[in-house]
Design an enzyme around this catalytic site. Structure first.
Site, PDB file in Angstrom:
ATOM      1  CE  LYS A 126      -5.909 -10.778  -4.575  1.00  0.00           C
ATOM      2  NZ  LYS A 126      -4.609 -11.285  -4.106  1.00  0.00           N
ATOM      3  CG  ASP A 166      -4.772  -9.444  -1.114  1.00  0.00           C
ATOM      4  OD1 ASP A 166      -3.705  -9.921  -1.514  1.00  0.00           O
ATOM      5  OD2 ASP A 166      -5.056  -8.242  -1.284  1.00  0.00           O
TER       6      ASP A 166
HETATM    7  P1  NDP Z   1      -2.659  -6.865   5.475  1.00  0.00           P
HETATM    8  O1  NDP Z   1      -4.026  -6.359   5.419  1.00  0.00           O
HETATM    9  O2  NDP Z   1      -2.269  -7.870   6.495  1.00  0.00           O
HETATM   10  O3  NDP Z   1      -1.629  -5.637   5.635  1.00  0.00           O
HETATM   11  C1  NDP Z   1      -1.603  -4.600   4.704  1.00  0.00           C
HETATM   12  C2  NDP Z   1      -0.628  -3.544   5.195  1.00  0.00           C
HETATM   13  O4  NDP Z   1      -0.446  -2.587   4.164  1.00  0.00           O
HETATM   14  C3  NDP Z   1      -1.144  -2.779   6.393  1.00  0.00           C
HETATM   15  O5  NDP Z   1      -0.054  -2.349   7.163  1.00  0.00           O
HETATM   16  C4  NDP Z   1      -1.854  -1.597   5.739  1.00  0.00           C
HETATM   17  O6  NDP Z   1      -1.953  -0.451   6.566  1.00  0.00           O
HETATM   18  C5  NDP Z   1      -0.949  -1.321   4.564  1.00  0.00           C
HETATM   19  N1  NDP Z   1      -1.732  -0.710   3.477  1.00  0.00           N
HETATM   20  C6  NDP Z   1      -2.845  -1.208   2.905  1.00  0.00           C
HETATM   21  N2  NDP Z   1      -3.311  -0.365   1.970  1.00  0.00           N
HETATM   22  C7  NDP Z   1      -2.468   0.679   1.976  1.00  0.00           C
HETATM   23  C8  NDP Z   1      -2.402   1.860   1.233  1.00  0.00           C
HETATM   24  N3  NDP Z   1      -3.324   2.151   0.291  1.00  0.00           N
HETATM   25  N4  NDP Z   1      -1.375   2.716   1.485  1.00  0.00           N
HETATM   26  C9  NDP Z   1      -0.442   2.428   2.444  1.00  0.00           C
HETATM   27  N5  NDP Z   1      -0.458   1.314   3.169  1.00  0.00           N
HETATM   28  C10 NDP Z   1      -1.441   0.455   2.938  1.00  0.00           C
HETATM   29  O7  NDP Z   1      -2.340  -7.395   3.997  1.00  0.00           O
HETATM   30  P2  NDP Z   1      -1.189  -8.380   3.502  1.00  0.00           P
HETATM   31  O8  NDP Z   1       0.031  -8.197   4.321  1.00  0.00           O
HETATM   32  O9  NDP Z   1      -1.780  -9.726   3.368  1.00  0.00           O
HETATM   33  O10 NDP Z   1      -0.942  -7.836   2.022  1.00  0.00           O
HETATM   34  C11 NDP Z   1       0.045  -6.859   1.700  1.00  0.00           C
HETATM   35  C12 NDP Z   1       0.397  -6.935   0.231  1.00  0.00           C
HETATM   36  O11 NDP Z   1       0.894  -8.242  -0.080  1.00  0.00           O
HETATM   37  C13 NDP Z   1      -0.770  -6.720  -0.749  1.00  0.00           C
HETATM   38  O12 NDP Z   1      -0.290  -6.074  -1.910  1.00  0.00           O
HETATM   39  C14 NDP Z   1      -1.185  -8.128  -1.094  1.00  0.00           C
HETATM   40  O13 NDP Z   1      -1.873  -8.187  -2.343  1.00  0.00           O
HETATM   41  C15 NDP Z   1       0.151  -8.798  -1.167  1.00  0.00           C
HETATM   42  N6  NDP Z   1       0.134 -10.252  -1.052  1.00  0.00           N
HETATM   43  C16 NDP Z   1      -0.400 -10.864   0.056  1.00  0.00           C
HETATM   44  C17 NDP Z   1      -0.401 -12.221   0.150  1.00  0.00           C
HETATM   45  C18 NDP Z   1      -0.869 -12.929   1.373  1.00  0.00           C
HETATM   46  O14 NDP Z   1      -0.661 -14.148   1.455  1.00  0.00           O
HETATM   47  N7  NDP Z   1      -1.440 -12.262   2.351  1.00  0.00           N
HETATM   48  C19 NDP Z   1       0.070 -13.081  -0.967  1.00  0.00           C
HETATM   49  C20 NDP Z   1       0.695 -12.337  -2.037  1.00  0.00           C
HETATM   50  C21 NDP Z   1       0.674 -10.978  -2.070  1.00  0.00           C
HETATM   51  P3  NDP Z   1      -3.321  -0.156   7.360  1.00  0.00           P
HETATM   52  O15 NDP Z   1      -3.319  -1.120   8.498  1.00  0.00           O
HETATM   53  O16 NDP Z   1      -3.235   1.274   7.761  1.00  0.00           O
HETATM   54  O17 NDP Z   1      -4.427  -0.411   6.371  1.00  0.00           O
END
Ligand code: NDP
Length: 446
Positions: A126, A166
């Site tokens: 990562k 991510d």
């Molecule tokens: P994105 O950046 O596309 O979206 C993240 C979302 O979560 C946004 O809506 C963001 O809001 C919100 N967010 C981020 N940080 C915080 C926080 N500290 N508190 C509240 N809301 C928060 O990321 P992903 O959708 O790709 O990832 C989301 C989760 O899924 C993560 O935990 C990631 O590790 C996990 N994941 C992702 C994978 C992938 O293929 N993308 C694979 C496996 C797991 P805002 O826009 O306001 O920042």
């Protein structure tokens, strides 16, 4: 906790001070492994637990770049190459101001077990940076990505370490980083996944994590003779994982009623249908706006600084970030009748919340199993790159579905074998561990 497991955990804590997220992830895995170590002394004799909790390599570097006003900015970049026993390091890059060593070690550690569960040959890694893409111009994001890759390129490669996206790293960032890698190395290779369709990407990769988490929920429900049809679902986040979770739940006849971002959540009791989801995708992926605008556009409730967990639901899909379900949230979910939690995000439940879900015997799919579809499809992208061909949408989706069924089966079988049927946390940790640990034993003391 046995004396041995406790000693290993204490070493992890003392060797990695001030990294609570890593301690949390290590504790959960080590606790689950207690019966395995008791039954098979070979792991303790060869110090597999001591080795598996120590990253093979940690890279930390300066990322200087120039902003639009001509000022020099400096961020910190990281890559944690945690374990390569079963394949090249594989895992995403996160760009978020909260990123530091502890967050990335927890994510890389989880990735080792998750990748093992996918049945594909991928080690765990990562990386990322404390860079905040929010509020930056296109050109600033590009200059940052180029500088980040200028250093990272010497540590990665299609046979060594293959990063993906991510939080904060989507198709746009992958494009800029791929371009810079190609320019520096003079190679067009599958060094990153999540690429654009016209230059080596795989169909279904953007959808894969969200779809996979819903497939996993569907598998869990099957064990109780149920489906998602007619179920009310809460989803947190509004990024990549959340969006495709909503899409697949809706296709399966469920109704998603919430979404959120880091400053608030929306509650739409009528459900987020395809048209509303298209609005969210445009809002978040193109305009890069706030979820509050959804409430304004569709005239529903916006809850500032609140997470969605007080909304009554049958199934919850946490899809934002780590530790977003605390003990109170977990109690509220259960009180309101929630019987499925499928974690699209990594470690979204604090340990007390996760323990409560297990104790109450709801269908609780931990992130390393439920969200494995993302990395699994990255693995499929790697295969297509190596073979220099592209599979159809149906082909990739059906392979993804097959992998999620296999992940579910492995969790069930391991939990059963160690006397805790239906405990997916234990099942995922054990099944993920055994494959990697046995490979480490086969490969000697490395
Ligand atoms: P994105 O950046 O596309 O979206 C993240 C979302 O979560 C946004 O809506 C963001 O809001 C919100 N967010 C981020 N940080 C915080 C926080 N500290 N508190 C509240 N809301 C928060 O990321 P992903 O959708 O790709 O990832 C989301 C989760 O899924 C993560 O935990 C990631 O590790 C996990 N994941 C992702 C994978 C992938 O293929 N993308 C694979 C496996 C797991 P805002 O826009 O306001 O920042």
């Amino acid at each position: 906790m046995s004396e041995y497991i406790n000693a290993v955990l204490n070493t992890v804590i003392s060797k990695n001070p001030a990294e609570p997220e890593f301690h949390q992830a290590a504790k959960e895995v080590l606790e689950s492994l207690e019966p395995v170590v008791e039954r098979h002394s070979k792991y303790q004799e060869a110090k597999v637990l001591e080795r598996i909790t120590e990253p093979e390599r940690v890279i930390m570097f300066r990322v200087p770049w120039i902003d639009d006003k001509g000022r020099v900015q400096v961020n910190r970049g990281f890559r944690i190459e945690f374990n390569s026993a079963i394949g090249p390091y594989k895992g995403g890059l996160r760009f978020h101001p909260s990123v530091y060593l502890g967050i990335l070690k927890f994510l890389a550690f989880e990735q080792v077990f998750k990748n093992s569960l996918t049945t594909l040959p991928m080690g765990g890694g990562k990386g990322g940076s404390d860079f905040d893409p929010k509020g930056k111009s296109e050109m600033e994001v590009m200059r940052f990505c180029q500088s980040f890759m200028t250093e990272l390129q010497r540590h990665i490669g299609p046979e060594t370490d293959v990063p993906a996206g991510d939080i904060g790293v989507g198709g746009r960032e992958i494009g800029y980083m791929f371009g810079q890698y190609k320019r520096l190395r003079n190679e067009f290779t599958g060094v990153l996944t999540g690429k654009g369709l016209g230059w080596g990407g795989s169909l279904i990769r953007p959808e894969a994590t969200g779809y996979g988490s819903v497939y996993f929920a569907q598998e869990m429900l099957k064990t109780r003779g149920e489906t998602l049809e007619g179920k009310v679902c809460t989803v947190s986040g509004s990024g990549n994982v959340a969006q495709y979770t909503v899409e697949k739940v809706t296709q399966f006849g469920g109704k998603c009623v919430t979404l959120s971002d880091s400053v608030g959540s929306i509650y739409d009791p009528d459900g987020i249908d395809a048209e509303k989801l298209a609005f969210v995708m445009e809002l978040k992926n193109v305009k890069r706006g706030r979820i509050k605008e959804y409430a304004e556009r569709f005239d529903c409730e916006y809850r500032e600084n609140e997470r969605p967990w007080s909304v009554p639901c049958d199934c919850a899909f946490p899809s934002a970030t780590q530790n977003e379900i605390n003990l109170e949230d977990a109690k509220t979910l259960l009180k309101n009748g929630c019987c499925v939690v499928s974690e699209g995000a990594n470690m979204p439940s604090v340990p007390e919340a996760a323990d409560l879900f297990v104790e109450q015997k709801i269908l609780y799919g931990p992130g390393k199993a439920a969200n494995a579809g993302g990395v699994a499809t990255s693995g499929l992208e790697m295969s297509q790159n190596s073979m220099r061909l592209s599979w159809s949408r149906e082909e990739v989706d059906s392979k993804l579905n097959g992998i999620m069924v296999a992940v579910h089966e492995q969790c069930m079988a391991a939990a059963e074998e160690y006397g805790q049927p239906g405990n997916y946390v234990m099942g995922a940790n054990i099944a993920g561990f055994v494959k990697v640990a046995d490979a480490m034993l086969d490969q000697g003391v490395v």
